[in-house]
Scaffold this active site. Structure first.
Site, PDB file in Angstrom:
ATOM      1  N   LYS A  13       0.823  -1.212   0.000  1.00 22.62           N
ATOM      2  CA  LYS A  13       0.000   0.000   0.000  1.00 22.62           C
ATOM      3  C   LYS A  13       0.862   1.269   0.000  1.00 22.62           C
ATOM      4  O   LYS A  13       0.602   2.190  -0.753  1.00 22.62           O
ATOM      5  CB  LYS A  13      -0.918   0.033   1.239  1.00 22.62           C
ATOM      6  CG  LYS A  13      -1.931  -1.086   1.299  1.00 22.62           C
ATOM      7  CD  LYS A  13      -2.880  -0.914   2.485  1.00 22.62           C
ATOM      8  CE  LYS A  13      -2.194  -1.003   3.846  1.00 22.62           C
ATOM      9  NZ  LYS A  13      -1.688  -2.354   4.186  1.00 22.62           N
ATOM     10  N   ARG A  88      -9.349   0.762   8.894  1.00 26.72           N
ATOM     11  CA  ARG A  88      -8.848  -0.557   9.240  1.00 26.72           C
ATOM     12  C   ARG A  88      -9.911  -1.422   9.915  1.00 26.72           C
ATOM     13  O   ARG A  88      -9.670  -2.587  10.188  1.00 26.72           O
ATOM     14  CB  ARG A  88      -7.721  -0.421  10.274  1.00 26.72           C
ATOM     15  CG  ARG A  88      -6.355  -0.162   9.701  1.00 26.72           C
ATOM     16  CD  ARG A  88      -5.657  -1.460   9.382  1.00 26.72           C
ATOM     17  NE  ARG A  88      -4.299  -1.587   9.860  1.00 26.72           N
ATOM     18  CZ  ARG A  88      -3.252  -0.883   9.486  1.00 26.72           C
ATOM     19  NH1 ARG A  88      -3.360   0.100   8.656  1.00 26.72           N
ATOM     20  NH2 ARG A  88      -2.053  -1.157   9.962  1.00 26.72           N
ATOM     21  N   ARG A 127      11.618  -6.322   5.015  1.00 23.54           N
ATOM     22  CA  ARG A 127      11.356  -4.891   4.833  1.00 23.54           C
ATOM     23  C   ARG A 127      12.183  -4.070   5.824  1.00 23.54           C
ATOM     24  O   ARG A 127      12.346  -4.447   6.974  1.00 23.54           O
ATOM     25  CB  ARG A 127       9.865  -4.629   5.060  1.00 23.54           C
ATOM     26  CG  ARG A 127       9.487  -3.160   4.953  1.00 23.54           C
ATOM     27  CD  ARG A 127       8.050  -2.995   4.573  1.00 23.54           C
ATOM     28  NE  ARG A 127       7.160  -3.031   5.722  1.00 23.54           N
ATOM     29  CZ  ARG A 127       5.839  -2.849   5.635  1.00 23.54           C
ATOM     30  NH1 ARG A 127       5.270  -2.665   4.448  1.00 23.54           N
ATOM     31  NH2 ARG A 127       5.095  -2.881   6.700  1.00 23.54           N
ATOM     32  N   ARG A 162      11.433  -2.215  11.603  1.00 22.51           N
ATOM     33  CA  ARG A 162      10.445  -1.692  12.537  1.00 22.51           C
ATOM     34  C   ARG A 162      10.267  -2.631  13.723  1.00 22.51           C
ATOM     35  O   ARG A 162      10.391  -3.829  13.602  1.00 22.51           O
ATOM     36  CB  ARG A 162       9.090  -1.492  11.837  1.00 22.51           C
ATOM     37  CG  ARG A 162       8.993  -0.183  11.113  1.00 22.51           C
ATOM     38  CD  ARG A 162       7.821  -0.108  10.174  1.00 22.51           C
ATOM     39  NE  ARG A 162       6.595  -0.707  10.687  1.00 22.51           N
ATOM     40  CZ  ARG A 162       5.463  -0.765   9.987  1.00 22.51           C
ATOM     41  NH1 ARG A 162       5.417  -0.277   8.763  1.00 22.51           N
ATOM     42  NH2 ARG A 162       4.391  -1.320  10.496  1.00 22.51           N
ATOM     43  N   ARG A 173      -0.186  -9.143  13.375  1.00 20.03           N
ATOM     44  CA  ARG A 173      -0.760  -8.117  12.494  1.00 20.03           C
ATOM     45  C   ARG A 173      -1.578  -8.757  11.379  1.00 20.03           C
ATOM     46  O   ARG A 173      -2.611  -8.232  10.986  1.00 20.03           O
ATOM     47  CB  ARG A 173       0.350  -7.243  11.910  1.00 20.03           C
ATOM     48  CG  ARG A 173       0.735  -6.104  12.850  1.00 20.03           C
ATOM     49  CD  ARG A 173       2.097  -5.538  12.525  1.00 20.03           C
ATOM     50  NE  ARG A 173       2.172  -4.959  11.198  1.00 20.03           N
ATOM     51  CZ  ARG A 173       3.281  -4.913  10.471  1.00 20.03           C
ATOM     52  NH1 ARG A 173       4.406  -5.432  10.935  1.00 20.03           N
ATOM     53  NH2 ARG A 173       3.269  -4.362   9.294  1.00 20.03           N
TER      54      ARG A 173
HETATM   55  P1  ADP Z   1       1.206  -2.102   8.046  1.00 25.11           P
HETATM   56  O1  ADP Z   1       0.170  -1.751   7.015  1.00 25.11           O
HETATM   57  O2  ADP Z   1       2.509  -2.424   7.471  1.00 25.11           O
HETATM   58  O3  ADP Z   1       0.740  -3.043   9.083  1.00 25.11           O
HETATM   59  P2  ADP Z   1       1.018   0.584   9.169  1.00 25.11           P
HETATM   60  O4  ADP Z   1       2.209   1.436   9.036  1.00 25.11           O
HETATM   61  O5  ADP Z   1      -0.171   0.885   8.333  1.00 25.11           O
HETATM   62  O6  ADP Z   1       1.542  -0.873   8.951  1.00 25.11           O
HETATM   63  O7  ADP Z   1       0.531   0.560  10.691  1.00 25.11           O
HETATM   64  C1  ADP Z   1       1.383   0.270  11.763  1.00 25.11           C
HETATM   65  C2  ADP Z   1       0.600   0.177  13.046  1.00 25.11           C
HETATM   66  O8  ADP Z   1      -0.043   1.433  13.309  1.00 25.11           O
HETATM   67  C3  ADP Z   1      -0.544  -0.837  13.045  1.00 25.11           C
HETATM   68  O9  ADP Z   1      -0.099  -2.119  13.368  1.00 25.11           O
HETATM   69  C4  ADP Z   1      -1.472  -0.245  14.102  1.00 25.11           C
HETATM   70  O10 ADP Z   1      -1.004  -0.483  15.404  1.00 25.11           O
HETATM   71  C5  ADP Z   1      -1.349   1.248  13.861  1.00 25.11           C
HETATM   72  N1  ADP Z   1      -2.358   1.743  12.894  1.00 25.11           N
HETATM   73  C6  ADP Z   1      -2.116   2.303  11.675  1.00 25.11           C
HETATM   74  N2  ADP Z   1      -3.257   2.662  11.057  1.00 25.11           N
HETATM   75  C7  ADP Z   1      -4.272   2.322  11.901  1.00 25.11           C
HETATM   76  C8  ADP Z   1      -5.694   2.418  11.844  1.00 25.11           C
HETATM   77  N3  ADP Z   1      -6.321   2.949  10.781  1.00 25.11           N
HETATM   78  N4  ADP Z   1      -6.404   1.947  12.898  1.00 25.11           N
HETATM   79  C9  ADP Z   1      -5.803   1.427  13.984  1.00 25.11           C
HETATM   80  N5  ADP Z   1      -4.478   1.287  14.102  1.00 25.11           N
HETATM   81  C10 ADP Z   1      -3.692   1.745  13.078  1.00 25.11           C
END
Ligand code: ADP
Ligand code: ZN
Length: 215
Positions: A13, A88, A127, A162, A173
């Site tokens: 994404k 999400r 990554r 990370r 996740r």
């Molecule tokens: P990825 O898509 O690689 O899992 P992100 O960078 O989108 O990682 O998100 C990292 C973390 O940030 C998630 O695991 C969550 O804890 C938090 N997070 C990000 N976006 C949201 C969201 N829309 N709702 C709830 N938690 C979020």
């Protein structure tokens, strides 16, 4: 363009969003980037979000909606935006729908980037991310390493793994994704603007999206 990018962690994404911004000046809005920035800066928001993120859990919907309500009203969103990592959960999608209605914004579509699970797992373990919260460039030790090991090509900051990219947090996740986020595909299907793109190459995904939008 005004898009929602859906897809499991590691589906690409962020990479796809960055490529799409180059096409028409739309901005990438990554809730993950915003949250990591807040954690690094030690703000109230960062302090609240940190523990959830470390475990690979979702941050509470109310925190996320607070961020998005402000972010979507910033002037740079007028040209268009790519929502990366948001919504999400179904409650976030419902709240977004209301918010967009209030702000009089119409989305073009929700795109699901569909990538096989073994590819996702391999990607997440390899990554690496630039540690500078204003950059957060994405690398991969196998397919896209920085020119100088451990140093970001764009800004010279350290490139790190990370904290939520340990094997344990990754599998958590992915479970969270299946349970909480995958139902959004049905939600946007019903809304009538869901488009699924399968592809392991981000170039191909970007091409499919631009042709769908007639760009
Ligand atoms: P990825 O898509 O690689 O899992 P992100 O960078 O989108 O990682 O998100 C990292 C973390 O940030 C998630 O695991 C969550 O804890 C938090 N997070 C990000 N976006 C949201 C969201 N829309 N709702 C709830 N938690 C979020
Ligand atoms: Zn950088």
């Amino acid at each position: 363009m005004k898009l929602i990018l859906l897809g499991a962690p590691g589906a690409g994404k962020g990479t796809v969003a960055k490529m799409l911004t180059a096409i028409d000046g739309s901005v990438q809005i990554s809730t993950g980037d915003i949250l990591r920035g807040a954690v690094q800066a030690g703000t109230e928001l960062g302090k609240e979000a940190e523990a959830y993120m470390k475990r690979g859990d979702l941050v509470p919907d109310s925190l996320i909606m607070g961020i998005m309500e402000k972010r979507l009203q910033e002037p740079d969103c007028e040209k268009g935006f790519l929502l990366d990592g948001f919504p999400r959960t179904i409650p976030q999608a419902e709240a977004l729908k209301k918010l967009l209605h209030k702000l009089n914004i119409k989305l073009d579509m929700a795109v699901d980037i569909d990538v096989p699970r073994d590819v996702i797992l391999d990607r997440l373990c390899t990554r690496r991310t630039c540690n500078n919260s204003d950059c957060q460039a994405i690398y991969n030790v196998k397919s896209n390493p920085p020119k100088q090991e451990g140093i970001c090509d764009k800004c010279g900051s350290p490139v790190i793994q990370r904290e939520d990219e340990t094997e344990e947090a990754i599998s958590h996740r992915l479970e969270t994704y299946n349970e909480k986020t995958a139902p959004l595909l049905g939600f946007y299907e019903k809304e009538g603007f869901m488009k699924s793109v399968s592809g392991t190459s981000s170039d191909a995904v970007v091409e499919a999206i631009s042709s769908e939008l007639g760009l």
